[in-house]
Design an enzyme around this catalytic site. Structure first.
Site, PDB file in Angstrom:
ATOM      1  N   SER A  12       1.040  -1.123  -0.113  1.00 27.14           N
ATOM      2  CA  SER A  12      -0.019  -0.065  -0.065  1.00 27.14           C
ATOM      3  C   SER A  12       0.740   1.213  -0.276  1.00 27.14           C
ATOM      4  O   SER A  12       1.667   1.205   0.848  1.00 27.14           O
ATOM      5  CB  SER A  12      -0.618   0.125   1.265  1.00 27.14           C
ATOM      6  OG  SER A  12      -1.453   1.429   1.380  1.00 27.14           O
ATOM      7  N   HIS A  37      -1.425  -1.542  -4.013  1.00 26.39           N
ATOM      8  CA  HIS A  37      -2.913  -1.092  -3.261  1.00 26.39           C
ATOM      9  C   HIS A  37      -2.743   0.469  -3.184  1.00 26.39           C
ATOM     10  O   HIS A  37      -1.802   1.059  -2.780  1.00 26.39           O
ATOM     11  CB  HIS A  37      -2.865  -1.916  -1.959  1.00 26.39           C
ATOM     12  CG  HIS A  37      -3.977  -1.636  -1.317  1.00 26.39           C
ATOM     13  ND1 HIS A  37      -5.321  -2.204  -1.612  1.00 26.39           N
ATOM     14  CD2 HIS A  37      -4.481  -1.093  -0.168  1.00 26.39           C
ATOM     15  CE1 HIS A  37      -6.334  -2.140  -0.735  1.00 26.39           C
ATOM     16  NE2 HIS A  37      -5.842  -1.034   0.048  1.00 26.39           N
ATOM     17  N   ASP A  39      -4.888   3.605  -1.621  1.00 26.04           N
ATOM     18  CA  ASP A  39      -5.800   4.037  -0.625  1.00 26.04           C
ATOM     19  C   ASP A  39      -6.374   5.407  -0.929  1.00 26.04           C
ATOM     20  O   ASP A  39      -5.619   6.372  -0.445  1.00 26.04           O
ATOM     21  CB  ASP A  39      -5.297   3.906   0.806  1.00 26.04           C
ATOM     22  CG  ASP A  39      -5.138   2.306   1.231  1.00 26.04           C
ATOM     23  OD1 ASP A  39      -6.201   1.550   1.105  1.00 26.04           O
ATOM     24  OD2 ASP A  39      -3.925   2.107   1.475  1.00 26.04           O
ATOM     25  N   HIS A  70      -8.723   1.109  -3.700  1.00 24.17           N
ATOM     26  CA  HIS A  70      -9.473   0.907  -2.406  1.00 24.17           C
ATOM     27  C   HIS A  70      -9.951   2.157  -1.926  1.00 24.17           C
ATOM     28  O   HIS A  70      -9.365   3.207  -1.350  1.00 24.17           O
ATOM     29  CB  HIS A  70      -8.767   0.493  -1.235  1.00 24.17           C
ATOM     30  CG  HIS A  70      -9.402   0.463   0.142  1.00 24.17           C
ATOM     31  ND1 HIS A  70      -8.797   0.165   1.176  1.00 24.17           N
ATOM     32  CD2 HIS A  70     -10.767   0.300   0.304  1.00 24.17           C
ATOM     33  CE1 HIS A  70      -9.689  -0.188   2.291  1.00 24.17           C
ATOM     34  NE2 HIS A  70     -10.840   0.313   1.640  1.00 24.17           N
ATOM     35  N   MET A  72     -12.214   4.800  -0.170  1.00 28.52           N
ATOM     36  CA  MET A  72     -12.712   5.025   1.351  1.00 28.52           C
ATOM     37  C   MET A  72     -13.466   6.230   1.215  1.00 28.52           C
ATOM     38  O   MET A  72     -12.892   7.589   1.666  1.00 28.52           O
ATOM     39  CB  MET A  72     -11.695   4.891   2.345  1.00 28.52           C
ATOM     40  CG  MET A  72     -11.227   3.441   2.550  1.00 28.52           C
ATOM     41  SD  MET A  72      -9.748   3.327   3.494  1.00 28.52           S
ATOM     42  CE  MET A  72      -8.417   3.528   2.117  1.00 28.52           C
ATOM     43  N   MET A 141     -11.335  -5.606   6.327  1.00 27.05           N
ATOM     44  CA  MET A 141     -10.491  -4.633   6.964  1.00 27.05           C
ATOM     45  C   MET A 141     -10.192  -5.401   8.388  1.00 27.05           C
ATOM     46  O   MET A 141     -10.948  -5.482   9.005  1.00 27.05           O
ATOM     47  CB  MET A 141     -11.266  -3.445   7.023  1.00 27.05           C
ATOM     48  CG  MET A 141     -11.831  -2.531   5.649  1.00 27.05           C
ATOM     49  SD  MET A 141     -10.295  -2.320   4.810  1.00 27.05           S
ATOM     50  CE  MET A 141      -9.204  -1.492   5.808  1.00 27.05           C
ATOM     51  N   ASP A 179      -6.711  -6.296   4.990  1.00 27.11           N
ATOM     52  CA  ASP A 179      -6.012  -4.765   4.792  1.00 27.11           C
ATOM     53  C   ASP A 179      -5.897  -4.171   5.917  1.00 27.11           C
ATOM     54  O   ASP A 179      -7.026  -4.160   6.803  1.00 27.11           O
ATOM     55  CB  ASP A 179      -6.946  -4.181   3.971  1.00 27.11           C
ATOM     56  CG  ASP A 179      -6.454  -2.692   3.744  1.00 27.11           C
ATOM     57  OD1 ASP A 179      -5.330  -2.485   3.898  1.00 27.11           O
ATOM     58  OD2 ASP A 179      -7.170  -1.842   3.082  1.00 27.11           O
TER      59      ASP A 179
HETATM   60  C1  DX5 Z   1      -6.053   1.472   5.983  1.00 21.04           C
HETATM   61  C2  DX5 Z   1      -5.894   1.280   4.646  1.00 21.04           C
HETATM   62  C3  DX5 Z   1      -4.717   0.267   4.476  1.00 21.04           C
HETATM   63  C4  DX5 Z   1      -3.401   0.871   5.156  1.00 21.04           C
HETATM   64  C5  DX5 Z   1      -2.618  -0.441   5.517  1.00 21.04           C
HETATM   65  O1  DX5 Z   1      -7.302   2.543   5.941  1.00 21.04           O
HETATM   66  O2  DX5 Z   1      -6.776   0.654   3.812  1.00 21.04           O
HETATM   67  O3  DX5 Z   1      -4.459  -0.207   3.008  1.00 21.04           O
HETATM   68  O4  DX5 Z   1      -2.479   1.524   4.053  1.00 21.04           O
HETATM   69  O5  DX5 Z   1      -1.637  -0.051   6.378  1.00 21.04           O
HETATM   70  P1  DX5 Z   1      -0.732  -0.758   7.175  1.00 21.04           P
HETATM   71  O6  DX5 Z   1      -0.501  -2.192   6.426  1.00 21.04           O
HETATM   72  O7  DX5 Z   1       0.408   0.011   7.733  1.00 21.04           O
HETATM   73  O8  DX5 Z   1      -1.886  -1.395   8.183  1.00 21.04           O
HETATM   74 ZN    ZN Z   2      -6.517  -0.254   1.903  1.00 20.10          ZN
END
Ligand code: DX5
Ligand code: ZN
Length: 225
Positions: A12, A37, A39, A70, A72, A141, A179
């Site tokens: 990510s 990935h 975000d 992804h 959000m 998640m 994730d």
């Molecule tokens: C969180 C994101 C993740 C994030 C994960 O809201 O959706 O993709 O980048 O980060 P780590 O692997 O550091 O938990």
């Molecule tokens: Zn994510």
């Protein structure tokens, strides 16, 4: 459809150095990443802001990786076309982001993009039962979305097991991604529970050697029991 093994690893970029983003993407591609990935956060659906389609569009010609986007954000529908045009290969939307997820997923497919459905930790597996026929990826998640570097919620492991059963019952090839808080320890737990895609921010970009980090995550995976 049986689970895939070993799992895919999707670094990510949320944890990458934003001032050198193109280099950071190329580095994980060389290091053996399967997907990238991305975000996208709107400061409304989640309490943080990240980036939008412009960055994805700028990175697209620089990389051969599968772009796993992804979202959000809420609402999501007005922006799907922008992300498709920016070069997303997959678009994940949250089941919690709006009342018309069924239509949203159909729209993503019609744009020529693979649809994914994401669930927050408080959402039960059953909440996505009626849209499983429309998705290629389920994104579980394992932290509350919004930030990198949080602790993996082991409470989500049972949900992964349930979702694996539900995905297999469809007879379709559905990947289950995890994730949030994925590292070598939690990758073992998640894959044992039925995940076959690992999103990893801190545990790749926070490490000095990306190749070692990616291989380490893949190598930590266990076959589901
Ligand atoms: C969180 C994101 C993740 C994030 C994960 O809201 O959706 O993709 O980048 O980060 P780590 O692997 O550091 O938990
Ligand atoms: Zn994510």
């Amino acid at each position: 459809m049986p689970i895939h093994f070993p799992p895919l690893v999707a670094p990510s970029v949320l944890s990458a150095d934003f001032s050198r983003m193109a280099e950071e993407v190329a580095a994980v591609e060389r290091a053996g990443a399967d997907w990238l990935h991305l975000d996208v956060m709107d400061g409304h659906f989640v309490p943080n802001l990240s980036f939008g389609p412009q960055l994805i569009k700028a990175l697209r010609p620089q990389s051969g990786l599968v772009f796993d986007v992804h979202l959000m954000i809420a609402p999501v529908d007005p922006y799907l076309e922008m992300f498709a045009q920016a070069g997303a290969d997959h678009i994940h939307v949250h089941i919690e982001a709006g009342p018309h997820t069924h239509r949203t997923l159909q729209h993503i497919r019609a744009l020529g993009v693979k649809p994914g459905i994401a669930l927050c930790p408080a959402t039960p597996a059953e909440a996505i039962g009626e849209v499983l026929d429309l998705v290629d990826v389920i994104l579980v998640m394992t932290v509350n979305p919004g930030f990198g570097g949080q602790k993996f919620l082991t409470s989500q492991l049972d949900k992964i097991r349930t979702l694996r059963r539900m995905a297999e019952a469809t007879g379709r090839d559905i990947r289950i991604g995890v994730d949030g808080g994925v590292d070598v320890q939690t990758a073992a737990l998640a894959t044992e529970a039925g995940a076959d895609m690992l999103v990893a921010g801190t545990s790749v970009y926070g490490q000095p050697d990306y190749e070692r980090a990616i291989a380490g995550l893949r190598g930590a995976a266990r076959r589901p029991v």
